[in-house]
Design a protein around this motif. Sequence first.
Motif, PDB file in Angstrom:
ATOM      1  N   ARG A 272       1.082  15.400  10.902  1.00 33.25           N
ATOM      2  CA  ARG A 272       1.970  15.619   9.765  1.00 33.25           C
ATOM      3  C   ARG A 272       3.104  16.586  10.075  1.00 33.25           C
ATOM      4  N   GLU A 273       3.208  17.058  11.311  1.00 34.03           N
ATOM      5  CA  GLU A 273       4.274  17.994  11.652  1.00 34.03           C
ATOM      6  C   GLU A 273       5.643  17.317  11.562  1.00 34.03           C
ATOM      7  N   SER A 274       6.679  18.125  11.342  1.00 35.34           N
ATOM      8  CA  SER A 274       8.035  17.594  11.248  1.00 35.34           C
ATOM      9  C   SER A 274       8.485  16.973  12.557  1.00 35.34           C
ATOM     10  N   THR A 275       7.844  17.372  13.658  1.00 36.33           N
ATOM     11  CA  THR A 275       8.209  16.856  14.974  1.00 36.33           C
ATOM     12  C   THR A 275       7.532  15.531  15.298  1.00 36.33           C
ATOM     13  N   SER A 276       6.618  15.087  14.437  1.00 24.99           N
ATOM     14  CA  SER A 276       5.864  13.859  14.702  1.00 24.99           C
ATOM     15  C   SER A 276       6.648  12.628  14.262  1.00 24.99           C
ATOM     16  N   THR A 277       6.381  11.521  14.925  1.00 24.40           N
ATOM     17  CA  THR A 277       6.970  10.249  14.524  1.00 24.40           C
ATOM     18  C   THR A 277       6.163   9.705  13.354  1.00 24.40           C
ATOM     19  N   LYS A 278       6.834   9.417  12.239  1.00 25.07           N
ATOM     20  CA  LYS A 278       6.128   8.984  11.039  1.00 25.07           C
ATOM     21  C   LYS A 278       6.553   7.576  10.633  1.00 25.07           C
TER      22      LYS A 278
ATOM     23  N   MET B 260       0.835  -1.195   0.000  1.00 21.63           N
ATOM     24  CA  MET B 260       0.000   0.000   0.000  1.00 21.63           C
ATOM     25  C   MET B 260       0.874   1.251   0.000  1.00 21.63           C
ATOM     26  N   MET B 261       0.528   2.245  -0.822  1.00 25.43           N
ATOM     27  CA  MET B 261       1.319   3.464  -0.900  1.00 25.43           C
ATOM     28  C   MET B 261       0.427   4.690  -0.750  1.00 25.43           C
ATOM     29  N   HIS B 262       0.920   5.666   0.019  1.00 27.64           N
ATOM     30  CA  HIS B 262       0.171   6.894   0.293  1.00 27.64           C
ATOM     31  C   HIS B 262       1.030   8.108  -0.038  1.00 27.64           C
ATOM     32  N   GLY B 263       0.376   9.207  -0.454  1.00 28.51           N
ATOM     33  CA  GLY B 263       1.091  10.418  -0.849  1.00 28.51           C
ATOM     34  C   GLY B 263       1.116  11.500   0.207  1.00 28.51           C
ATOM     35  N   ARG B 264       0.908  11.151   1.454  1.00 27.68           N
ATOM     36  CA  ARG B 264       0.880  12.138   2.537  1.00 27.68           C
ATOM     37  C   ARG B 264       2.209  12.894   2.623  1.00 27.68           C
ATOM     38  N   THR B 265       2.141  14.215   2.779  1.00 27.05           N
ATOM     39  CA  THR B 265       3.336  15.050   2.929  1.00 27.05           C
ATOM     40  C   THR B 265       3.398  15.655   4.329  1.00 27.05           C
ATOM     41  N   GLU B 266       4.512  16.298   4.602  1.00 30.07           N
ATOM     42  CA  GLU B 266       4.716  16.976   5.877  1.00 30.07           C
ATOM     43  C   GLU B 266       4.104  18.378   5.819  1.00 30.07           C
TER      44      GLU B 266
ATOM     45  N   ALA C  67       4.957   5.567   2.530  1.00 26.10           N
ATOM     46  CA  ALA C  67       4.520   6.957   2.344  1.00 26.10           C
ATOM     47  C   ALA C  67       5.783   7.754   2.031  1.00 26.10           C
ATOM     48  N   PRO C  68       6.259   7.707   0.784  1.00 29.31           N
ATOM     49  CA  PRO C  68       7.558   8.278   0.431  1.00 29.31           C
ATOM     50  C   PRO C  68       7.704   9.768   0.686  1.00 29.31           C
ATOM     51  N   PHE C  69       6.561  10.498   0.712  1.00 28.57           N
ATOM     52  CA  PHE C  69       6.617  11.945   0.881  1.00 28.57           C
ATOM     53  C   PHE C  69       6.390  12.378   2.330  1.00 28.57           C
ATOM     54  N   ASP C  70       6.441  11.448   3.261  1.00 36.44           N
ATOM     55  CA  ASP C  70       6.127  11.727   4.655  1.00 36.44           C
ATOM     56  C   ASP C  70       7.042  12.772   5.277  1.00 36.44           C
ATOM     57  N   ASN C  71       8.270  12.863   4.800  1.00 38.75           N
ATOM     58  CA  ASN C  71       9.243  13.779   5.404  1.00 38.75           C
ATOM     59  C   ASN C  71       9.646  14.921   4.468  1.00 38.75           C
ATOM     60  N   VAL C  72       8.803  15.207   3.477  1.00 40.37           N
ATOM     61  CA  VAL C  72       8.997  16.369   2.608  1.00 40.37           C
ATOM     62  C   VAL C  72       7.690  17.156   2.600  1.00 40.37           C
ATOM     63  N   ASN C  73       7.763  18.454   2.355  1.00 37.86           N
ATOM     64  CA  ASN C  73       6.541  19.252   2.374  1.00 37.86           C
ATOM     65  C   ASN C  73       6.067  19.578   0.957  1.00 37.86           C
TER      66      ASN C  73
ATOM     67  N   TYR D 230      -1.631  27.362  -1.310  1.00 45.06           N
ATOM     68  CA  TYR D 230      -1.160  28.694  -1.690  1.00 45.06           C
ATOM     69  C   TYR D 230       0.284  28.895  -1.241  1.00 45.06           C
ATOM     70  N   TRP D 231       0.615  28.405  -0.053  1.00 44.92           N
ATOM     71  CA  TRP D 231       1.984  28.516   0.470  1.00 44.92           C
ATOM     72  C   TRP D 231       2.977  27.830  -0.475  1.00 44.92           C
ATOM     73  N   ALA D 232       2.602  26.697  -1.019  1.00 49.53           N
ATOM     74  CA  ALA D 232       3.530  25.921  -1.852  1.00 49.53           C
ATOM     75  C   ALA D 232       3.545  26.362  -3.306  1.00 49.53           C
ATOM     76  N   PHE D 233       2.373  26.625  -3.875  1.00 53.17           N
ATOM     77  CA  PHE D 233       2.273  26.878  -5.317  1.00 53.17           C
ATOM     78  C   PHE D 233       2.062  28.343  -5.686  1.00 53.17           C
ATOM     79  N   GLY D 234       1.699  29.170  -4.686  1.00 56.63           N
ATOM     80  CA  GLY D 234       1.454  30.580  -4.977  1.00 56.63           C
ATOM     81  C   GLY D 234       0.079  30.847  -5.560  1.00 56.63           C
ATOM     82  N   SER D 235      -0.798  29.845  -5.489  1.00 56.43           N
ATOM     83  CA  SER D 235      -2.177  29.996  -5.969  1.00 56.43           C
ATOM     84  C   SER D 235      -3.029  28.903  -5.352  1.00 56.43           C
ATOM     85  N   TYR D 236      -4.345  29.089  -5.416  1.00 58.76           N
ATOM     86  CA  TYR D 236      -5.269  28.071  -4.935  1.00 58.76           C
ATOM     87  C   TYR D 236      -5.582  27.102  -6.095  1.00 58.76           C
ATOM     88  N   ASP D 237      -6.503  26.204  -5.861  1.00 60.65           N
ATOM     89  CA  ASP D 237      -6.886  25.245  -6.909  1.00 60.65           C
ATOM     90  C   ASP D 237      -7.257  25.975  -8.195  1.00 60.65           C
TER      91      ASP D 237
END
Length: 256
Positions: free
Chosen positions: A164-170, A125-131, A189-195, A245-252
């Motif tokens: 999903r915080e960087s301080t959490s155990t993932k 099973m694979m998930h795309g969850r990010t930090e 969850a390969p993206f667990d430690n990247v935002n 918006y923080w990441a892409f500079g725009s909304y959907d």
Amino acid sequence: MHTDENSMTVHAAGQTAVIYIPEIYRKIVVNVSGGADSAMLLWQVLTYLRQQDRILDEVRVLTGVDTRRPANEWNAVEIYLAIEEQFPEQDIYHDIFKYEKKGAKRDYHVAYETKLRDEQGFYCMMHGRTENPPIEEQKLITYNAYGKRPGTTMYTDASRPSERESTSTKRSLSSWYDYELETMLFYSAPFDNVNKRFIAELYKNEPYMINQVYPLTASCVSDVPKDTNHWQSPCKQCWWCQERYWAFGSYDGGVQ
């Protein structure tokens, strides 16, 4: 983090993720919610398999749909079709399950994924969850969202996914033996430690993804029709709109 000749290391925005699937697995599940992160995970997984010259028996794209917020099904279907056609060598199928949310979203996914393992033999099973964005940056982003006290920040928003915080155990990558099934289960969850800025740069570096797939993705999770023109536009109010918006500079949809 697993790194060897059977893995693919991905770098972006000063961050690193590793895509890895043990060779014993011939069938995998990739969760695709309709958002930008999971769509990129599907692309990266299929790219990894192509680089490894591996053809699986099946890649199952899995989408869970909260019936109070139906729009993610529309996004996920379009994402699946756009990416599937780019990887004709793989057998890729889309599986959609619906639920009336009365608890944590993860509980519905765990139940359905368990069913896929027990009844259809999907043990990977694979998930795309990010930090989450860095905490100090969350504290600087203030918005006066409907139903929230004035001056709410991303960090003080009650809907902030604190796990999903960087301080959490993932659990970015783990495997365990199921004695009842008599098989090894694998979770990644390969993206667990990247935002999400890592995800944004991956899109910008891949022309097909930024031009064809990114416009199909949506991060807004509002279940209030009036706030989204019946899910035709982002609410600009929820925590996930702020993260996008923080990441892409725009909304959907590129909405400013």
